[in-house]
Write a protein that holds these residues in place. Structure first.
Motif, PDB file in Angstrom:
ATOM      1  N   GLU A  78      38.672 -33.558  31.064  1.00 33.65           N
ATOM      2  CA  GLU A  78      37.441 -33.297  31.822  1.00 33.65           C
ATOM      3  C   GLU A  78      37.096 -31.810  31.858  1.00 33.65           C
ATOM      4  N   GLN A  79      37.456 -31.095  30.805  1.00 34.48           N
ATOM      5  CA  GLN A  79      37.168 -29.670  30.676  1.00 34.48           C
ATOM      6  C   GLN A  79      36.243 -29.449  29.482  1.00 34.48           C
ATOM      7  N   THR A  80      35.636 -28.259  29.421  1.00 31.48           N
ATOM      8  CA  THR A  80      34.723 -27.945  28.326  1.00 31.48           C
ATOM      9  C   THR A  80      34.974 -26.541  27.800  1.00 31.48           C
ATOM     10  N   ILE A  81      34.521 -26.301  26.571  1.00 29.47           N
ATOM     11  CA  ILE A  81      34.407 -24.953  26.031  1.00 29.47           C
ATOM     12  C   ILE A  81      33.004 -24.471  26.389  1.00 29.47           C
ATOM     13  N   SER A  82      32.907 -23.266  26.934  1.00 26.76           N
ATOM     14  CA  SER A  82      31.642 -22.777  27.497  1.00 26.76           C
ATOM     15  C   SER A  82      30.581 -22.516  26.435  1.00 26.76           C
ATOM     16  N   HIS A  83      29.310 -22.502  26.872  1.00 20.36           N
ATOM     17  CA  HIS A  83      28.208 -22.081  26.014  1.00 20.36           C
ATOM     18  C   HIS A  83      28.510 -20.684  25.442  1.00 20.36           C
ATOM     19  N   PRO A  84      28.275 -20.433  24.168  1.00 19.53           N
ATOM     20  CA  PRO A  84      28.419 -19.073  23.630  1.00 19.53           C
ATOM     21  C   PRO A  84      27.577 -18.044  24.377  1.00 19.53           C
ATOM     22  N   SER A  85      26.392 -18.437  24.838  1.00 22.40           N
ATOM     23  CA  SER A  85      25.553 -17.494  25.586  1.00 22.40           C
ATOM     24  C   SER A  85      26.233 -17.075  26.884  1.00 22.40           C
ATOM     25  N   THR A  86      26.927 -18.004  27.525  1.00 18.94           N
ATOM     26  CA  THR A  86      27.632 -17.685  28.770  1.00 18.94           C
ATOM     27  C   THR A  86      28.834 -16.798  28.496  1.00 18.94           C
ATOM     28  N   VAL A  87      29.558 -17.104  27.434  1.00 15.60           N
ATOM     29  CA  VAL A  87      30.693 -16.262  27.037  1.00 15.60           C
ATOM     30  C   VAL A  87      30.217 -14.838  26.757  1.00 15.60           C
ATOM     31  N   ALA A  88      29.102 -14.720  26.055  1.00 15.06           N
ATOM     32  CA  ALA A  88      28.552 -13.395  25.739  1.00 15.06           C
ATOM     33  C   ALA A  88      28.184 -12.647  27.009  1.00 15.06           C
ATOM     34  N   MET A  89      27.465 -13.317  27.910  1.00 16.82           N
ATOM     35  CA  MET A  89      26.998 -12.684  29.133  1.00 16.82           C
ATOM     36  C   MET A  89      28.166 -12.219  30.003  1.00 16.82           C
ATOM     37  N   MET A  90      29.174 -13.063  30.159  1.00 16.69           N
ATOM     38  CA  MET A  90      30.313 -12.724  31.004  1.00 16.69           C
ATOM     39  C   MET A  90      31.148 -11.603  30.385  1.00 16.69           C
ATOM     40  N   SER A  91      31.370 -11.680  29.086  1.00 16.11           N
ATOM     41  CA  SER A  91      32.203 -10.680  28.414  1.00 16.11           C
ATOM     42  C   SER A  91      31.563  -9.305  28.462  1.00 16.11           C
ATOM     43  N   GLN A  92      30.271  -9.234  28.172  1.00 19.37           N
ATOM     44  CA  GLN A  92      29.639  -7.916  28.139  1.00 19.37           C
ATOM     45  C   GLN A  92      29.444  -7.344  29.541  1.00 19.37           C
ATOM     46  N   TRP A  93      29.348  -8.210  30.565  1.00 18.76           N
ATOM     47  CA  TRP A  93      29.274  -7.682  31.919  1.00 18.76           C
ATOM     48  C   TRP A  93      30.593  -6.998  32.290  1.00 18.76           C
ATOM     49  N   LEU A  94      31.716  -7.607  31.895  1.00 21.07           N
ATOM     50  CA  LEU A  94      33.020  -6.994  32.182  1.00 21.07           C
ATOM     51  C   LEU A  94      33.164  -5.639  31.511  1.00 21.07           C
ATOM     52  N   LEU A  95      32.640  -5.519  30.297  1.00 18.96           N
ATOM     53  CA  LEU A  95      32.846  -4.325  29.478  1.00 18.96           C
ATOM     54  C   LEU A  95      31.692  -3.342  29.557  1.00 18.96           C
ATOM     55  N   ALA A  96      30.807  -3.511  30.531  1.00 26.25           N
ATOM     56  CA  ALA A  96      29.583  -2.713  30.577  1.00 26.25           C
ATOM     57  C   ALA A  96      29.825  -1.235  30.817  1.00 26.25           C
TER      58      ALA A  96
END
Length: 232
Positions: A78-96
């Motif tokens: 019952e788990q998923t691999i996230s949308h690439p757009s969400t992965v992009a948004m979260m990753s770049q926010w961390l590294l901003a």
């Protein structure tokens, strides 16, 4: 905990797993370009990492042909691999603002976001409450020779207090409210990104300033809930 050798994920190893047709590098590049056009992806380093990593390796074989669509896909339990757009948004926010030496990931899941972090950060500590998922992710990342990742099976609400503080924390599961334990493990000046709530869910970015948190609403999302305990 599983093995750690210190070697980050590298392009020359990833290239060995490139596919053809719907799993080809050209299809992956098309996804990256679309994410840029839609405004989800502005960071060059995150774009390079996503363009390097074979997302189809982390997807169930039945869904490989959809690996480079901007959608979430089931990975079992019952788990998923996230949308690439969400992965992009979260990753770049961390590294901003600055490079990340030590990052804590809550919810290893498929290992795809973990792979992105491996390419972008010096050390990755990743926690998963479902042992089978952690083991599968470890096997895939071992194939890619990503050796700067520490794998743990534990309840994500509690993080890894013995290894804190962390420069950054990222969660792929949504708690009902922000876990105080995770906040306490974030370094002063550190950044954290996670969904919060049930329905609707909102994605937030946080920056710790001493005993206070600066909060930014990043958008509406849909993640699996952050469940308590370790799955049996």
């Amino acid at each position: 905990m599983m093995s750690y050798t210190g070697q980050p994920l590298r392009a020359e190893i990833c290239q060995q797993f490139d596919g053809v047709g719907m799993t080809s590098p050209r299809t992956r590049q098309r996804l990256i370009e679309n994410l840029k056009k839609q405004g989800f992806l502005q960071s060059g380093s995150v774009a390079d990492a996503m363009n390097m990593i074979p997302r189809h390796l982390f997807v169930d074989p039945a869904f490989e042909h959809r690996s480079y669509e901007d959608c979430a896909l089931p990975i079992g339990h019952e788990q998923t691999i996230s949308h690439p757009s969400t992965v992009a948004m979260m990753s770049q926010w961390l590294l901003a603002e600055k490079p990340i030496n030590k990052v804590l990931e809550i919810g290893t899941g498929s290992g795809y976001q973990t792979a992105i972090l491996s390419a972008l950060c010096q050390e990755v500590y990743t926690v998963e409450r479902i042992p089978e998922l952690s083991q599968k992710a470890h096997a895939k990342l071992h194939q890619l020779q990503a050796g700067n990742i520490h794998f743990y099976t534990a309840d994500g609400h509690w993080g890894l207090p013995d290894l804190a503080p962390f420069d950054a924390i990222i969660s792929a599961a949504s708690p009902e409210e922000l876990p105080a334990e995770l906040v306490s493990q974030l370094k002063d000046g550190g950044r954290m990104v996670m969904p919060i709530g049930s329905q609707p869910q909102h994605l937030y970015g946080f920056i710790r300033h001493g005993d206070t948190l600066q909060q930014t609403l990043l958008g509406d999302v849909s993640f699996v809930p952050m469940r308590k305990g370790v799955a049996q």
